[in-house]
Design an enzyme around this catalytic site. Sequence first.
Site, mmCIF file in Angstrom:
data_model
loop_
_atom_site.group_PDB
_atom_site.id
_atom_site.type_symbol
_atom_site.label_atom_id
_atom_site.label_comp_id
_atom_site.label_asym_id
_atom_site.label_seq_id
_atom_site.Cartn_x
_atom_site.Cartn_y
_atom_site.Cartn_z
ATOM 1 C CE1 TYR A 128 8.876 45.969 18.668
ATOM 2 C CE2 TYR A 128 9.035 44.300 16.952
ATOM 3 C CZ TYR A 128 9.489 44.852 18.133
ATOM 4 O OH TYR A 128 10.562 44.298 18.773
HETATM 5 O O1 LIG Z 1 11.715 38.553 16.621
HETATM 6 C C1 LIG Z 1 11.071 39.574 16.590
HETATM 7 O O2 LIG Z 1 11.436 40.511 15.926
HETATM 8 C C2 LIG Z 1 9.790 39.697 17.364
HETATM 9 O O3 LIG Z 1 9.446 38.443 17.919
HETATM 10 C C3 LIG Z 1 8.194 38.405 18.527
HETATM 11 O O4 LIG Z 1 7.190 38.537 17.525
HETATM 12 P P1 LIG Z 1 6.648 37.227 16.848
HETATM 13 O O5 LIG Z 1 7.730 36.492 16.128
HETATM 14 O O6 LIG Z 1 5.480 37.631 16.044
HETATM 15 O O7 LIG Z 1 6.255 36.311 18.089
HETATM 16 P P2 LIG Z 1 4.833 35.819 18.636
HETATM 17 O O8 LIG Z 1 3.899 36.956 18.788
HETATM 18 O O9 LIG Z 1 5.105 34.993 19.810
HETATM 19 O O10 LIG Z 1 4.290 34.913 17.438
HETATM 20 C C4 LIG Z 1 4.966 33.714 17.081
HETATM 21 C C5 LIG Z 1 4.241 33.042 15.961
HETATM 22 O O11 LIG Z 1 2.969 32.598 16.415
HETATM 23 C C6 LIG Z 1 1.954 33.057 15.542
HETATM 24 N N1 LIG Z 1 0.725 33.301 16.340
HETATM 25 C C7 LIG Z 1 0.652 34.318 17.217
HETATM 26 C C8 LIG Z 1 -0.463 34.534 17.957
HETATM 27 C C9 LIG Z 1 -1.566 33.684 17.798
HETATM 28 O O12 LIG Z 1 -2.635 33.824 18.446
HETATM 29 N N2 LIG Z 1 -1.473 32.656 16.920
HETATM 30 C C10 LIG Z 1 -0.366 32.431 16.153
HETATM 31 O O13 LIG Z 1 -0.316 31.491 15.368
HETATM 32 C C11 LIG Z 1 2.500 34.289 14.892
HETATM 33 O O14 LIG Z 1 1.867 34.511 13.662
HETATM 34 C C12 LIG Z 1 3.968 33.930 14.764
HETATM 35 O O15 LIG Z 1 4.162 33.222 13.585
HETATM 36 C C13 LIG Z 1 8.062 39.489 19.594
HETATM 37 O O16 LIG Z 1 6.746 39.562 20.067
HETATM 38 C C14 LIG Z 1 8.520 40.825 19.080
HETATM 39 O O17 LIG Z 1 8.528 41.752 20.143
HETATM 40 C C15 LIG Z 1 9.890 40.661 18.504
HETATM 41 O O18 LIG Z 1 10.501 41.807 18.112
#
Ligand SMILES: O=C(O)[C@H]1O[C@H](OP(=O)(O)OP(=O)(O)OC[C@H]2O[C@@H](n3ccc(=O)[nH]c3=O)[C@H](O)[C@@H]2O)[C@H](O)[C@@H](O)[C@@H]1O
Length: 441
Positions: A249
């Site tokens: 991504y």
């Molecule tokens: O800012 C960005 O660039 C990205 O932000 C998000 O990605 P992400 O920050 O990974 O957001 P989440 O998927 O909501 O995860 C947030 C946090 O929760 C954690 N997480 C996620 C899923 C889970 O089951 N458990 C968990 O602890 C992840 O590791 C992360 O630290 C969006 O999903 C992306 O499309 C976007 O581009």
Amino acid sequence: MRTLMEEELFPSTPGKVKIERAHQMNRQLNRCFASTSIMFLWALFLIALTASYLSFQSFVSTSSRLFSSSSSSASSWGGLQWERQVRASASHRRSSGFTVLVTGAAGFVGSHCSLALHKRGDGVVGLDNFNSYYDPSLKKARQSLLSSHSIFIVNGDLNDARLLSKLFDVVPFTHVLHLAAQAGVRYAIENPSSYVHSNIAGLVTLLEAARSADPQPAVVWASSSSVYGLNDKVPFSESHRTDRPASLYAATKKAGEEITHTYNHIYGLSITGLRFFTVYGPWGRPDMAYFFFTKAILAGKPITIFRGRDRVDLARDFTYIDDIVRGCLASLDTAGKSTGSGGKKRGPAQYRIFNLGNTAPVTVPTLVSILERHLKVKAKKNVIEMPANGDVPFTHANITLAMAELGYKPTTNLEIGLKKFVKWYLSYYGFTQTGPTSTNL
Ligand SMILES: O=C(O)[C@H]1O[C@H](OP(=O)(O)OP(=O)(O)OC[C@H]2O[C@@H](n3ccc(=O)[nH]c3=O)[C@H](O)[C@@H]2O)[C@H](O)[C@@H](O)[C@@H]1O
């Protein structure tokens, strides 16, 4: 026995008078035949004209379906009624208002930005393929909301070059706000080609249409904080390295930054790339952690919290949707004009990249405890080590540049932002998870 008519026309004993009368009758009949034939020909002509118009209309809509790409939802566009809807939606209500094509308009950020633009008097035409990466009924609900404000969303795919060229023919867009993308960091492991399809091929198709358009629009588009990848200098600044992405991504978003630079350089397209930092809020994306944690907590199901190496909590610079919308609109307002015409660059054009974050990272366990408080339900937590699936341990935006050039200033912290999200979530889904109960923003 001959009939009277036959008697008149074919006398048994030929005579002058009878012959004269017969000629007279013949002439009348010929005149009659001639006028009937003309009428008949006219009728045939009209029928043929109607038939060819109808078949042309059906050709236009059939071919648009055939040429549109393999999005999971069949697109439909074309025809006079469709063009009328597009033009009406594109017309602005304030003097010198913008005419903006918003891609991904049925998405989270796209729907919020479309409404904000419309509310201040700009013309907005949306484009969305309504794919099923997450529940399309949420996208349809956002579409209904936009439609109640007379914003029209074209159902079509970015990779449909004919559709894009038609849109730019019908409307002289001043700006494109390009938010359509295959989002999600971890889903790239499951479905890598969807990222190439939307974030690379779709982007190029859009830029091709924009560079050929006359006038050329200014393009503002969504990059991502994920481009910082393995960068460990904090806070992340636009001048830091972005050549070590941790997920496909991120790699496609980074490629997007290079691809847009090429179109800026060759064709004079004005480009602004926005690196969004984990955007959240009402009408958000169900694939994001804060959203599906809420669903699981309410249902009494366990959630999985990832933790970094050495038991270090993961952290994100969670950014509230209204702050992001203000950043997007300020980017459109300050975007320079594209300089190309007829597919050729006439002078250098603006190329900008900004971080749009909150500058206040919060750990995932803290996010969960805020949710527990707002939901008044305790979460069942499984804490595991972060799998090697594209995640990065933390994000933190330096927003000095956006503050200076866009007047960007985030105002909502995670506590307040999640309170607003939970309020929306409960009003939309209720406690039963059976479906929407309200569609007010
Ligand atoms: O800012 C960005 O660039 C990205 O932000 C998000 O990605 P992400 O920050 O990974 O957001 P989440 O998927 O909501 O995860 C947030 C946090 O929760 C954690 N997480 C996620 C899923 C889970 O089951 N458990 C968990 O602890 C992840 O590791 C992360 O630290 C969006 O999903 C992306 O499309 C976007 O581009």
